[in-house]
Write an enzyme that holds these catalytic residues in place. Structure first.
Site, PDB file in Angstrom:
ATOM      1  N   GLU A 143       0.825  -1.210   0.000  1.00  0.00           N
ATOM      2  CA  GLU A 143       0.000   0.000   0.000  1.00  0.00           C
ATOM      3  C   GLU A 143       0.860   1.262   0.000  1.00  0.00           C
ATOM      4  OE1 GLU A 143      -3.671   2.103   2.464  1.00  0.00           O
ATOM      5  OE2 GLU A 143      -2.302   0.752   3.515  1.00  0.00           O
ATOM      6  N   ASP A 178      -5.420   2.690  -1.946  1.00  0.00           N
ATOM      7  CA  ASP A 178      -6.188   3.522  -1.031  1.00  0.00           C
ATOM      8  C   ASP A 178      -6.392   4.883  -1.698  1.00  0.00           C
ATOM      9  OD1 ASP A 178      -6.861   5.396   1.068  1.00  0.00           O
ATOM     10  OD2 ASP A 178      -6.298   3.841   2.506  1.00  0.00           O
ATOM     11  N   GLN A 206      -9.350   1.059  -0.819  1.00  0.00           N
ATOM     12  CA  GLN A 206      -9.826   1.650   0.437  1.00  0.00           C
ATOM     13  C   GLN A 206     -10.224   3.094   0.169  1.00  0.00           C
ATOM     14  OE1 GLN A 206      -6.454   0.734   3.057  1.00  0.00           O
ATOM     15  NE2 GLN A 206      -7.674  -0.816   4.086  1.00  0.00           N
ATOM     16  N   GLU A 246     -12.120   2.608   5.277  1.00  0.00           N
ATOM     17  CA  GLU A 246     -11.110   2.874   6.301  1.00  0.00           C
ATOM     18  C   GLU A 246     -11.119   4.362   6.643  1.00  0.00           C
ATOM     19  OE1 GLU A 246      -6.573   1.376   7.193  1.00  0.00           O
ATOM     20  OE2 GLU A 246      -6.894   2.570   5.402  1.00  0.00           O
TER      21      GLU A 246
END
Length: 271
Positions: A143, A178, A206, A246
């Site tokens: 990530e 993300d 995310q 998240e």
């Protein structure tokens, strides 16, 4: 419509952790993710999943000394033994929870170290971990994280992550994209979804609002549009993964605060 997974490390903070599974299921989530499972026996977590009809879709491998500020071990020379022990532990939990993905945090660049000098350690650690994970059908995720939330993090950009995938050379290593971090570091998020999702190397999304990391309908990012882009590209390329929620509820730990802030998800599901 994308499939949404509740991040239980952030959502439902008014509940004890093990009670958040039921709260998520009550709000219509079918899957969960969270940072770390290691404070609980895997059997206890598996029981909560089963009791509430939930899938475990993601958690993080051990990050080193989290409370002391460490954010992963993968890039750190001299910590290889601890890294391997952590991966073995994560895979034991993944097996018990039926979880197909484990996020491997890269770690912080040590002071007086050049990022380029850490790259060989990072790549070798991930190659080893990928071989271990492949034995039980688990994908490992990398990530990119923004440097405002985690200054000094080793991996920050989508193009860097995909280049590392090429060097690692393992099909079960993918990118955890993300969109909150991506917007802060790079922007042009829709075009990056269009660029990278068809490659088959994006394993998980995310989301969170930017800049305050609240609900995705709060802030500068048009998530309604991005969800439509994910739907469009997924239909074309066959991607069927999850979008992890998240974010920190704007209502904090107010009773029912997470549920009250889910209007964005109800809207997405009805569109």
């Amino acid at each position: 419509m994308p499939r949404f997974a509740a991040n239980l490390s952030m959502l439902y903070p008014e509940h004890a952790f093990l009670d958040r599974f039921e709260a998520a299921a009550r709000d219509g989530f079918q899957a969960v993710e969270y940072l770390f499972p290691y404070d609980f026996e895997p059997q206890a977590l598996a029981a909560r999943l089963q009791a509430n009809g939930l899938q475990q879709v993601l958690f993080n491998a051990p990050p080193g000394q989290w409370d002391a500020g460490e954010r992963g071990l993968a890039c750190l020379p001299g910590r290889e033994k601890e890294f391997r022990e952590g991966i073995a532990k994560a895979l034991r939990y993944a097996e018990a929870l039926g979880c197909p993905r484990v996020h491997v945090m890269a770690g912080l660049v040590p002071k007086d170290e050049e990022r380029s000098a850490l790259r060989p350690v990072y790549i070798e650690n991930l190659r080893w971990a990928a071989r271990e994970a492949a034995q039980q059908g688990v994908n490992l995720l990398l990530e990119p994280i923004n440097t405002r939330d985690i200054p000094g993090f080793f991996l920050n950009r989508q193009d860097e992550a995909h280049q590392l995938l090429s060097e690692i050379g393992a099909l079960n290593v993918q990118v955890q994209m993300d969109l909150y971090h991506c917007q802060i570091v790079e922007g042009d998020v829709a075009m990056k979804i269009r660029q990278y999702l068809p490659t088959g190397r994006v394993g998980h999304f995310q989301i969170a609002g930017v800049p305050q990391r609240h609900e995705p309908d709060l802030g500068e990012v048009n998530y309604d549009y991005l969800f439509s882009v994910i739907d469009e590209v997924s239909s074309a390329c066959g991607w069927d993964g999850w979008v992890g929620c998240e974010y920190r509820p704007a209502r904090g730990a107010q009773p029912g605060g997470t549920s009250a802030g889910l209007g964005w998800m109800r809207k997405a599901r009805s569109s």
